[in-house]
Scaffold this motif. Structure first.
Motif, PDB file in Angstrom:
ATOM      1  N   MET A  31      -5.929 -58.178  43.723  1.00 42.46           N
ATOM      2  CA  MET A  31      -5.035 -58.225  44.857  1.00 42.46           C
ATOM      3  C   MET A  31      -5.699 -57.534  46.037  1.00 42.46           C
ATOM      4  O   MET A  31      -6.224 -56.439  45.902  1.00 42.46           O
ATOM      5  N   MET A  32      -5.704 -58.194  47.181  1.00 43.81           N
ATOM      6  CA  MET A  32      -6.212 -57.629  48.427  1.00 43.81           C
ATOM      7  C   MET A  32      -5.112 -56.723  48.988  1.00 43.81           C
ATOM      8  O   MET A  32      -4.042 -57.191  49.353  1.00 43.81           O
ATOM      9  N   GLY A  33      -5.361 -55.424  49.016  1.00 48.34           N
ATOM     10  CA  GLY A  33      -4.385 -54.472  49.528  1.00 48.34           C
ATOM     11  C   GLY A  33      -4.650 -54.145  50.984  1.00 48.34           C
ATOM     12  O   GLY A  33      -5.782 -53.856  51.366  1.00 48.34           O
ATOM     13  N   VAL A  34      -3.615 -54.215  51.805  1.00 49.60           N
ATOM     14  CA  VAL A  34      -3.718 -53.863  53.223  1.00 49.60           C
ATOM     15  C   VAL A  34      -2.955 -52.559  53.400  1.00 49.60           C
ATOM     16  O   VAL A  34      -1.738 -52.521  53.209  1.00 49.60           O
ATOM     17  N   VAL A  35      -3.682 -51.489  53.730  1.00 46.23           N
ATOM     18  CA  VAL A  35      -3.086 -50.159  53.826  1.00 46.23           C
ATOM     19  C   VAL A  35      -2.147 -50.106  55.028  1.00 46.23           C
ATOM     20  O   VAL A  35      -2.559 -50.338  56.168  1.00 46.23           O
ATOM     21  N   ASP A  36      -0.884 -49.815  54.775  1.00 48.59           N
ATOM     22  CA  ASP A  36       0.136 -49.731  55.823  1.00 48.59           C
ATOM     23  C   ASP A  36       0.168 -48.305  56.366  1.00 48.59           C
ATOM     24  O   ASP A  36       0.709 -47.401  55.734  1.00 48.59           O
ATOM     25  N   LEU A  37      -0.421 -48.110  57.536  1.00 49.78           N
ATOM     26  CA  LEU A  37      -0.457 -46.795  58.173  1.00 49.78           C
ATOM     27  C   LEU A  37       0.777 -46.532  59.031  1.00 49.78           C
ATOM     28  O   LEU A  37       0.859 -45.520  59.705  1.00 49.78           O
ATOM     29  N   GLY A  38       1.717 -47.467  59.015  1.00 48.73           N
ATOM     30  CA  GLY A  38       2.916 -47.316  59.826  1.00 48.73           C
ATOM     31  C   GLY A  38       2.663 -47.601  61.290  1.00 48.73           C
ATOM     32  O   GLY A  38       3.455 -47.225  62.152  1.00 48.73           O
ATOM     33  N   LEU A  39       1.560 -48.272  61.585  1.00 47.38           N
ATOM     34  CA  LEU A  39       1.200 -48.614  62.959  1.00 47.38           C
ATOM     35  C   LEU A  39       1.226 -50.122  63.117  1.00 47.38           C
ATOM     36  O   LEU A  39       1.535 -50.846  62.177  1.00 47.38           O
ATOM     37  N   ARG A  48      -3.698 -63.031  53.383  1.00 53.57           N
ATOM     38  CA  ARG A  48      -2.750 -63.240  52.288  1.00 53.57           C
ATOM     39  C   ARG A  48      -2.764 -62.042  51.340  1.00 53.57           C
ATOM     40  O   ARG A  48      -2.826 -62.182  50.118  1.00 53.57           O
ATOM     41  N   GLY A  49      -2.740 -60.871  51.958  1.00 55.02           N
ATOM     42  CA  GLY A  49      -2.779 -59.636  51.186  1.00 55.02           C
ATOM     43  C   GLY A  49      -1.399 -59.069  50.944  1.00 55.02           C
ATOM     44  O   GLY A  49      -0.385 -59.637  51.356  1.00 55.02           O
ATOM     45  N   THR A  50      -1.375 -57.934  50.291  1.00 60.62           N
ATOM     46  CA  THR A  50      -0.152 -57.214  49.985  1.00 60.62           C
ATOM     47  C   THR A  50      -0.215 -55.861  50.660  1.00 60.62           C
ATOM     48  O   THR A  50      -1.228 -55.165  50.562  1.00 60.62           O
ATOM     49  N   ALA A  51       0.866 -55.478  51.344  1.00 52.72           N
ATOM     50  CA  ALA A  51       0.911 -54.166  51.989  1.00 52.72           C
ATOM     51  C   ALA A  51       0.953 -53.087  50.918  1.00 52.72           C
ATOM     52  O   ALA A  51       1.711 -53.189  49.947  1.00 52.72           O
ATOM     53  N   VAL A  52       0.104 -52.065  51.063  1.00 51.76           N
ATOM     54  CA  VAL A  52       0.128 -50.923  50.151  1.00 51.76           C
ATOM     55  C   VAL A  52       0.459 -49.689  50.980  1.00 51.76           C
ATOM     56  O   VAL A  52      -0.119 -49.452  52.026  1.00 51.76           O
ATOM     57  N   ARG A  53       1.435 -48.933  50.485  1.00 53.75           N
ATOM     58  CA  ARG A  53       1.943 -47.797  51.240  1.00 53.75           C
ATOM     59  C   ARG A  53       1.794 -46.469  50.524  1.00 53.75           C
ATOM     60  O   ARG A  53       2.157 -45.441  51.040  1.00 53.75           O
ATOM     61  N   ASP A  54       1.284 -46.516  49.293  1.00 55.45           N
ATOM     62  CA  ASP A  54       1.213 -45.283  48.509  1.00 55.45           C
ATOM     63  C   ASP A  54      -0.012 -45.309  47.608  1.00 55.45           C
ATOM     64  O   ASP A  54      -0.742 -46.299  47.545  1.00 55.45           O
ATOM     65  N   VAL A  55      -0.228 -44.209  46.930  1.00 54.35           N
ATOM     66  CA  VAL A  55      -1.383 -44.064  46.046  1.00 54.35           C
ATOM     67  C   VAL A  55      -1.385 -45.163  44.985  1.00 54.35           C
ATOM     68  O   VAL A  55      -2.426 -45.762  44.695  1.00 54.35           O
ATOM     69  N   TYR A  56      -0.228 -45.469  44.412  1.00 51.21           N
ATOM     70  CA  TYR A  56      -0.135 -46.489  43.367  1.00 51.21           C
ATOM     71  C   TYR A  56      -0.652 -47.837  43.880  1.00 51.21           C
ATOM     72  O   TYR A  56      -1.431 -48.508  43.207  1.00 51.21           O
ATOM     73  N   GLY A  57      -0.230 -48.225  45.070  1.00 61.54           N
ATOM     74  CA  GLY A  57      -0.684 -49.496  45.647  1.00 61.54           C
ATOM     75  C   GLY A  57      -2.178 -49.505  45.899  1.00 61.54           C
ATOM     76  O   GLY A  57      -2.862 -50.501  45.628  1.00 61.54           O
ATOM     77  N   ALA A  89      -5.206 -52.150  43.979  1.00 58.64           N
ATOM     78  CA  ALA A  89      -5.895 -53.170  44.772  1.00 58.64           C
ATOM     79  C   ALA A  89      -7.318 -53.408  44.281  1.00 58.64           C
ATOM     80  O   ALA A  89      -8.010 -52.482  43.874  1.00 58.64           O
ATOM     81  N   SER A  90      -7.742 -54.664  44.342  1.00 57.35           N
ATOM     82  CA  SER A  90      -9.124 -55.007  43.994  1.00 57.35           C
ATOM     83  C   SER A  90     -10.033 -54.893  45.213  1.00 57.35           C
ATOM     84  O   SER A  90     -11.256 -54.875  45.081  1.00 57.35           O
ATOM     85  N   ALA A  91      -9.444 -54.843  46.393  1.00 51.81           N
ATOM     86  CA  ALA A  91     -10.141 -54.628  47.662  1.00 51.81           C
ATOM     87  C   ALA A  91      -9.121 -54.058  48.629  1.00 51.81           C
ATOM     88  O   ALA A  91      -7.915 -54.287  48.469  1.00 51.81           O
ATOM     89  N   ARG A 107     -11.362 -44.976  45.345  1.00 50.10           N
ATOM     90  CA  ARG A 107     -11.646 -46.412  45.208  1.00 50.10           C
ATOM     91  C   ARG A 107     -13.009 -46.759  45.786  1.00 50.10           C
ATOM     92  O   ARG A 107     -13.728 -47.594  45.252  1.00 50.10           O
ATOM     93  N   VAL A 108     -13.383 -46.105  46.896  1.00 49.37           N
ATOM     94  CA  VAL A 108     -14.721 -46.312  47.459  1.00 49.37           C
ATOM     95  C   VAL A 108     -15.770 -45.913  46.424  1.00 49.37           C
ATOM     96  O   VAL A 108     -16.726 -46.644  46.180  1.00 49.37           O
ATOM     97  N   ARG A 109     -15.573 -44.763  45.808  1.00 44.33           N
ATOM     98  CA  ARG A 109     -16.529 -44.292  44.783  1.00 44.33           C
ATOM     99  C   ARG A 109     -16.601 -45.240  43.591  1.00 44.33           C
ATOM    100  O   ARG A 109     -17.640 -45.358  42.952  1.00 44.33           O
ATOM    101  N   GLU A 110     -15.485 -45.909  43.279  1.00 42.51           N
ATOM    102  CA  GLU A 110     -15.463 -46.880  42.177  1.00 42.51           C
ATOM    103  C   GLU A 110     -16.177 -48.172  42.546  1.00 42.51           C
ATOM    104  O   GLU A 110     -16.439 -49.005  41.679  1.00 42.51           O
ATOM    105  N   GLY A 111     -16.441 -48.365  43.838  1.00 40.91           N
ATOM    106  CA  GLY A 111     -17.183 -49.535  44.281  1.00 40.91           C
ATOM    107  C   GLY A 111     -16.358 -50.706  44.754  1.00 40.91           C
ATOM    108  O   GLY A 111     -16.911 -51.789  44.985  1.00 40.91           O
ATOM    109  N   ILE A 112     -15.040 -50.531  44.912  1.00 41.69           N
ATOM    110  CA  ILE A 112     -14.273 -51.676  45.419  1.00 41.69           C
ATOM    111  C   ILE A 112     -14.576 -51.862  46.907  1.00 41.69           C
ATOM    112  O   ILE A 112     -14.863 -50.902  47.615  1.00 41.69           O
TER     113      ILE A 112
END
Length: 189
Positions: free
Chosen positions: A1-9, A20-29, A33-35, A61-66
């Motif tokens: 799943m392509m996660g789009v980080v929702d910064l509230g902006l 066609r991504g999914t909004a992620v708003r928390d650590v779980y999201g 995410a696969s990217a 996630r950066v360290r994991e290489g996504i």
């Protein structure tokens, strides 16, 4: 799943539609995410409260290489800090984002991107292609610059370091060339 980080902006809906991504708003999201895409229209300081809640998850996630892509303010958040205001960026790229001087700000409109070195994001993009920009701050040229734009001097409009990418322009508003940049990023997801 392509996660789009929702910064509230601003700009979430345009990016979500484009990828066609999914909004992620928390650590779980972030962790699912696969990217990740970190979009942004707004100020560095305004993004800090939300960024702080997901900072360690993104860095993990950066360290994991996504694959991670910062767009506009999202690119700026990949740096250590910004002249725009207080706050600590993700520090993936060293340095401070600078404010334009001697030119009209914000830099709004279509401008060219010239490749600078081998680039994953700019693969298949012709030299001097136009992209849509809206910003008052920029990332200085560095060893990680893969695209240059001139506005009162050269600045980094594309940066790449391993699995982390950033664009100062808005690919979601840049027609076919922008769509190609997003596809180039999506291939890695």
């Amino acid at each position: 799943m392509m996660g789009v980080v929702d910064l509230g902006l601003g700009n979430m809906s345009n990016v979500l539609r484009a990828v066609r991504g999914t909004a992620v708003r928390d650590v779980y999201g972030v962790e699912r995410a696969s990217a990740l895409i970190i979009p942004g229209v707004g100020s560095f300081s305004a993004a800090m409260p939300t960024l702080e809640t997901v900072r360690e998850a993104i860095i993990g996630r950066v360290r994991e290489g996504i694959p991670v892509l910062g767009i506009c303010l999202g690119l700026q958040l990949l740096y250590e800090g910004s002249e725009e205001g207080p706050g600590r960026g993700l520090s993936i790229f060293r340095g401070t984002v600078k404010r334009f001087s001697g030119v009209r700000v914000p830099h709004i409109g279509w401008n060219q991107v010239e490749p600078s070195g081998e680039s994953v994001l700019l693969k298949g993009i012709r030299r001097g292609e136009f992209f849509y920009f809206v910003h008052s701050y920029y990332a200085p040229v560095s060893e990680f610059t893969r695209g240059l734009t001139d506005y009162g001097g050269a600045f980094s409009s594309v940066v790449e370091k391993g699995n982390v990418f950033g664009v100062q322009f808005h690919p979601e508003k840049s027609g076919q060339a922008g769509a190609r940049v997003l596809r180039n990023f999506g291939v890695m997801a």
